[in-house]
Design a protein around this motif. Structure first.
Motif, PDB file in Angstrom:
ATOM      1  N   LYS A   1       0.838  -1.211   0.000  1.00 61.46           N
ATOM      2  CA  LYS A   1       0.000   0.000   0.000  1.00 61.46           C
ATOM      3  C   LYS A   1       0.869   1.256   0.000  1.00 61.46           C
ATOM      4  O   LYS A   1       0.597   2.223  -0.711  1.00 61.46           O
ATOM      5  CB  LYS A   1      -0.875   0.029   1.261  1.00 61.46           C
ATOM      6  CG  LYS A   1      -2.094  -0.835   1.193  1.00 61.46           C
ATOM      7  CD  LYS A   1      -2.878  -0.671   2.472  1.00 61.46           C
ATOM      8  CE  LYS A   1      -3.932  -1.745   2.564  1.00 61.46           C
ATOM      9  NZ  LYS A   1      -4.548  -1.791   3.894  1.00 61.46           N
ATOM     10  N   MET A   2       1.899   1.243   0.845  1.00 63.06           N
ATOM     11  CA  MET A   2       2.753   2.424   0.974  1.00 63.06           C
ATOM     12  C   MET A   2       3.508   2.691  -0.327  1.00 63.06           C
ATOM     13  O   MET A   2       3.786   3.841  -0.657  1.00 63.06           O
ATOM     14  CB  MET A   2       3.745   2.241   2.129  1.00 63.06           C
ATOM     15  CG  MET A   2       3.097   2.197   3.496  1.00 63.06           C
ATOM     16  SD  MET A   2       2.175   3.686   3.913  1.00 63.06           S
ATOM     17  CE  MET A   2       3.493   4.833   4.211  1.00 63.06           C
TER      18      MET A   2
ATOM     19  N   ARG B   1       2.278   2.244  -3.257  1.00 62.27           N
ATOM     20  CA  ARG B   1       1.335   2.933  -4.148  1.00 62.27           C
ATOM     21  C   ARG B   1       1.209   4.403  -3.742  1.00 62.27           C
ATOM     22  O   ARG B   1       1.088   5.289  -4.581  1.00 62.27           O
ATOM     23  CB  ARG B   1      -0.026   2.225  -4.107  1.00 62.27           C
ATOM     24  CG  ARG B   1       0.019   0.812  -4.688  1.00 62.27           C
ATOM     25  CD  ARG B   1      -1.347   0.313  -5.110  1.00 62.27           C
ATOM     26  NE  ARG B   1      -2.200   0.005  -3.987  1.00 62.27           N
ATOM     27  CZ  ARG B   1      -2.256  -1.180  -3.381  1.00 62.27           C
ATOM     28  NH1 ARG B   1      -1.491  -2.168  -3.807  1.00 62.27           N
ATOM     29  NH2 ARG B   1      -3.077  -1.381  -2.365  1.00 62.27           N
ATOM     30  N   ARG B   2       1.263   4.654  -2.421  1.00 67.86           N
ATOM     31  CA  ARG B   2       1.210   6.050  -1.962  1.00 67.86           C
ATOM     32  C   ARG B   2       2.468   6.799  -2.380  1.00 67.86           C
ATOM     33  O   ARG B   2       2.410   7.974  -2.733  1.00 67.86           O
ATOM     34  CB  ARG B   2       1.087   6.100  -0.432  1.00 67.86           C
ATOM     35  CG  ARG B   2      -0.202   5.515   0.072  1.00 67.86           C
ATOM     36  CD  ARG B   2      -0.310   5.666   1.564  1.00 67.86           C
ATOM     37  NE  ARG B   2      -1.333   4.784   2.087  1.00 67.86           N
ATOM     38  CZ  ARG B   2      -1.705   4.729   3.352  1.00 67.86           C
ATOM     39  NH1 ARG B   2      -1.119   5.526   4.233  1.00 67.86           N
ATOM     40  NH2 ARG B   2      -2.647   3.907   3.747  1.00 67.86           N
TER      41      ARG B   2
ATOM     42  N   ILE C   1       2.414   8.477  -5.720  1.00 71.50           N
ATOM     43  CA  ILE C   1       1.725   9.765  -5.907  1.00 71.50           C
ATOM     44  C   ILE C   1       2.205  10.796  -4.889  1.00 71.50           C
ATOM     45  O   ILE C   1       1.550  11.795  -4.644  1.00 71.50           O
ATOM     46  CB  ILE C   1       0.188   9.612  -5.845  1.00 71.50           C
ATOM     47  CG1 ILE C   1      -0.257   8.984  -4.529  1.00 71.50           C
ATOM     48  CG2 ILE C   1      -0.335   8.822  -7.024  1.00 71.50           C
ATOM     49  CD1 ILE C   1      -1.760   9.100  -4.292  1.00 71.50           C
ATOM     50  N   GLY C   2       3.347  10.515  -4.289  1.00 72.79           N
ATOM     51  CA  GLY C   2       3.966  11.506  -3.394  1.00 72.79           C
ATOM     52  C   GLY C   2       3.353  11.584  -2.013  1.00 72.79           C
ATOM     53  O   GLY C   2       3.503  12.592  -1.327  1.00 72.79           O
ATOM     54  N   LEU C   3       2.630  10.543  -1.577  1.00 76.59           N
ATOM     55  CA  LEU C   3       1.997  10.587  -0.262  1.00 76.59           C
ATOM     56  C   LEU C   3       2.708   9.708   0.766  1.00 76.59           C
ATOM     57  O   LEU C   3       2.108   9.329   1.774  1.00 76.59           O
ATOM     58  CB  LEU C   3       0.524  10.179  -0.370  1.00 76.59           C
ATOM     59  CG  LEU C   3      -0.412  11.297  -0.821  1.00 76.59           C
ATOM     60  CD1 LEU C   3      -1.825  10.789  -0.984  1.00 76.59           C
ATOM     61  CD2 LEU C   3      -0.400  12.464   0.159  1.00 76.59           C
TER      62      LEU C   3
ATOM     63  N   GLU D   1       6.992   8.682   2.314  1.00 72.72           N
ATOM     64  CA  GLU D   1       8.436   8.841   2.170  1.00 72.72           C
ATOM     65  C   GLU D   1       9.052   7.456   1.965  1.00 72.72           C
ATOM     66  O   GLU D   1       8.595   6.483   2.557  1.00 72.72           O
ATOM     67  CB  GLU D   1       9.071   9.462   3.416  1.00 72.72           C
ATOM     68  CG  GLU D   1       8.352  10.659   3.991  1.00 72.72           C
ATOM     69  CD  GLU D   1       7.346  10.244   5.044  1.00 72.72           C
ATOM     70  OE1 GLU D   1       7.745   9.923   6.169  1.00 72.72           O
ATOM     71  OE2 GLU D   1       6.137  10.230   4.724  1.00 72.72           O
TER      72      GLU D   1
ATOM     73  N   LEU E   1       9.968   5.561   5.128  1.00 73.41           N
ATOM     74  CA  LEU E   1       8.839   4.957   5.852  1.00 73.41           C
ATOM     75  C   LEU E   1       8.377   3.680   5.150  1.00 73.41           C
ATOM     76  O   LEU E   1       8.071   2.675   5.797  1.00 73.41           O
ATOM     77  CB  LEU E   1       7.691   5.965   5.949  1.00 73.41           C
ATOM     78  CG  LEU E   1       6.429   5.495   6.643  1.00 73.41           C
ATOM     79  CD1 LEU E   1       6.709   5.111   8.096  1.00 73.41           C
ATOM     80  CD2 LEU E   1       5.352   6.573   6.598  1.00 73.41           C
TER      81      LEU E   1
ATOM     82  N   ARG F   1      10.635   0.884   5.938  1.00 74.43           N
ATOM     83  CA  ARG F   1      10.502   0.410   7.326  1.00 74.43           C
ATOM     84  C   ARG F   1       9.515  -0.760   7.406  1.00 74.43           C
ATOM     85  O   ARG F   1       9.735  -1.715   8.147  1.00 74.43           O
ATOM     86  CB  ARG F   1      10.018   1.579   8.196  1.00 74.43           C
ATOM     87  CG  ARG F   1      10.353   1.427   9.651  1.00 74.43           C
ATOM     88  CD  ARG F   1      10.235   2.748  10.363  1.00 74.43           C
ATOM     89  NE  ARG F   1      11.199   3.699   9.845  1.00 74.43           N
ATOM     90  CZ  ARG F   1      10.989   5.007   9.724  1.00 74.43           C
ATOM     91  NH1 ARG F   1       9.841   5.518  10.085  1.00 74.43           N
ATOM     92  NH2 ARG F   1      11.920   5.793   9.256  1.00 74.43           N
ATOM     93  N   PHE F   2       8.421  -0.676   6.641  1.00 71.29           N
ATOM     94  CA  PHE F   2       7.459  -1.783   6.630  1.00 71.29           C
ATOM     95  C   PHE F   2       8.095  -3.036   6.017  1.00 71.29           C
ATOM     96  O   PHE F   2       7.824  -4.154   6.445  1.00 71.29           O
ATOM     97  CB  PHE F   2       6.200  -1.391   5.845  1.00 71.29           C
ATOM     98  CG  PHE F   2       5.280  -0.500   6.624  1.00 71.29           C
ATOM     99  CD1 PHE F   2       4.398  -1.037   7.552  1.00 71.29           C
ATOM    100  CD2 PHE F   2       5.313   0.867   6.470  1.00 71.29           C
ATOM    101  CE1 PHE F   2       3.566  -0.219   8.294  1.00 71.29           C
ATOM    102  CE2 PHE F   2       4.483   1.697   7.202  1.00 71.29           C
ATOM    103  CZ  PHE F   2       3.611   1.156   8.119  1.00 71.29           C
TER     104      PHE F   2
ATOM    105  N   GLU G   1      18.579   8.156   5.656  1.00 72.53           N
ATOM    106  CA  GLU G   1      17.130   8.348   5.497  1.00 72.53           C
ATOM    107  C   GLU G   1      16.836   9.688   4.831  1.00 72.53           C
ATOM    108  O   GLU G   1      16.028   9.784   3.927  1.00 72.53           O
ATOM    109  CB  GLU G   1      16.440   8.312   6.859  1.00 72.53           C
ATOM    110  CG  GLU G   1      16.365   6.936   7.439  1.00 72.53           C
ATOM    111  CD  GLU G   1      15.128   6.749   8.293  1.00 72.53           C
ATOM    112  OE1 GLU G   1      14.543   7.753   8.713  1.00 72.53           O
ATOM    113  OE2 GLU G   1      14.753   5.594   8.523  1.00 72.53           O
TER     114      GLU G   1
END
Lengths: 101, 257
Positions: free
Chosen positions: B164-165, B167-168, B171-173, B175, B178, B181-182, B241
């Motif tokens: 999910k991250m 995909r975010r 679109i720039g939503l 970092e 982050l 990290r998942f 980072e």
């Protein structure tokens, strides 16, 4: 599990502004959110605004909606008045962002 | 040689766990938030103190049998407290409102509690929890199965959120730091999951010599993977980072132009 109030509000607005039915409006928004990696129940107004700007116009074009850019902009504008409980919520990304601070 | 490798892998993981666990608990003291308290407690107790006690009970030459037995029992108890903290972390962070999340959490917790209490009541002096002479017993197996379920769940949640991250990020939503990290947390949970699998296989094949050596090597390697991924998940170098996020921000703005 219920959707966030901001999702419901935008879905209703999309339903009113286009020829899409209520079900189609909600489905279109869900598809757009999924493509962006969000869920209807936890997306915040600020996140939804970016998603609407970047991904909604092409989804609306694909469904034969004219003025897709204007519709998306109008939906984003309507979000500026919305304060949602999901803003600042302890979502997994908020937790993991904190964990390295 | 293989025994030394095994010990090195677990010791490396134990030291990193103490470092990361203490830092997370210091963070929790500042923020007063539940997730960091749970993550810090889990990592410090299960990967740090609990593992240190079981290593000591296995290899420390000066312990009397009574002291070694006490160390094993303390290790089982503290590790279980750490596992429970992780179960709560996964439930609270990822599936707090889902009914199925409550059910899986409850099931894992029940199995862990029964397994731990049973293990503490039935474990005999001289029975180790680490190494080629480790004894699991039926209560130990129940506890490991509970960990398999919970760490498998944690792993699936982490990788799913990583997707999910990503995909975010497009679109720039999000970092880059982050998002990764998942990924590292998912690797960490998967490596733990595999260690439990190795333990169950060991128990099932009744410690054939060759298999015992193979499982020692696999566990050692997983110990190094755990140590590296745990550190990367929470305490990647700040300079690195920032550089990664700056590159990411530049790429996003270029795309927007």
């Amino acid at each position: 599990m219920s959707d966030s109030s901001v999702f419901d509000r935008v879905a209703d607005a999309l339903d009113e502004m286009t020829d899409l039915s209520r079900l189609e409006s909600r489905g279109t928004l869900r598809i757009v959110l999924k493509k962006a990696g969000f869920e209807a129940r936890s997306v915040s107004p600020s996140e939804l605004a970016v998603v609407l700007q970047k991904l909604l116009p092409q989804e609306l074009v694909a469904r034969g909606i004219e003025n897709s850019e204007q519709v998306s902009e109008a939906l984003v504008s309507s979000l500026s008045e919305v304060a949602s409980a999901s803003e600042g919520q302890d979502t997994p990304d908020a937790v993991f962002r904190r964990l390295s601070s | 040689m293989i025994a030394i490798l095994g010990l090195a892998g677990l010791t490396c993981f134990m030291l990193v766990s103490v470092w990361v666990g203490v830092r997370l608990l210091l963070l929790a003291r500042r923020t007063r938030q539940l997730p960091e308290t749970l993550a810090g407690t889990s990592i410090l107790l299960s990967g740090g103190v609990g593992l240190a006690l079981s290593i000591a009970a296995t290899v420390a030459p000066n312990l009397t049998p009574a002291e070694a037995h006490l160390a094993v029992r303390a290790s089982i108890l503290l590790s279980a407290a750490g596992y429970l903290a992780l179960y709560i972390f996964v439930w609270v962070v990822f599936r707090r409102q889902a009914v199925w999340g409550r059910i899986v959490f409850g099931l894992c917790t029940l199995m862990l509690l029964v397994g731990t209490v049973g293990d503490l009541m039935t474990r005999l002096p001289g029975e180790q929890v680490l190494g080629p002479e480790a004894v699991l017993g039926s209560f130990g197996v129940l506890s490991v199965v509970s960990r398999l379920l919970a760490y498998g769940w944690a792993s699936a949640e982490s990788f799913s959120y990583y997707a999910k991250m990503n995909r975010r990020l497009a679109i720039g939503l999000a970092e880059e730091s982050l998002v990764s990290r998942f990924w590292y947390w998912g690797i960490c949970m998967s490596a733990s999951f595999l260690i439990w699998v190795v333990m169950l296989v060991d128990e099932a094949v009744a410690q054939a010599d060759v298999l015992a050596e193979i499982s020692t090597v696999i566990t050692a390697l997983l110990g190094f993977v755990l140590a590296g991924s745990l550190h990367q998940a929470f305490f990647r170098k700040r300079g690195l980072e920032s550089a990664v996020d700056a590159c990411d921000a530049n790429a996003s703005s270029s795309r927007a132009v």
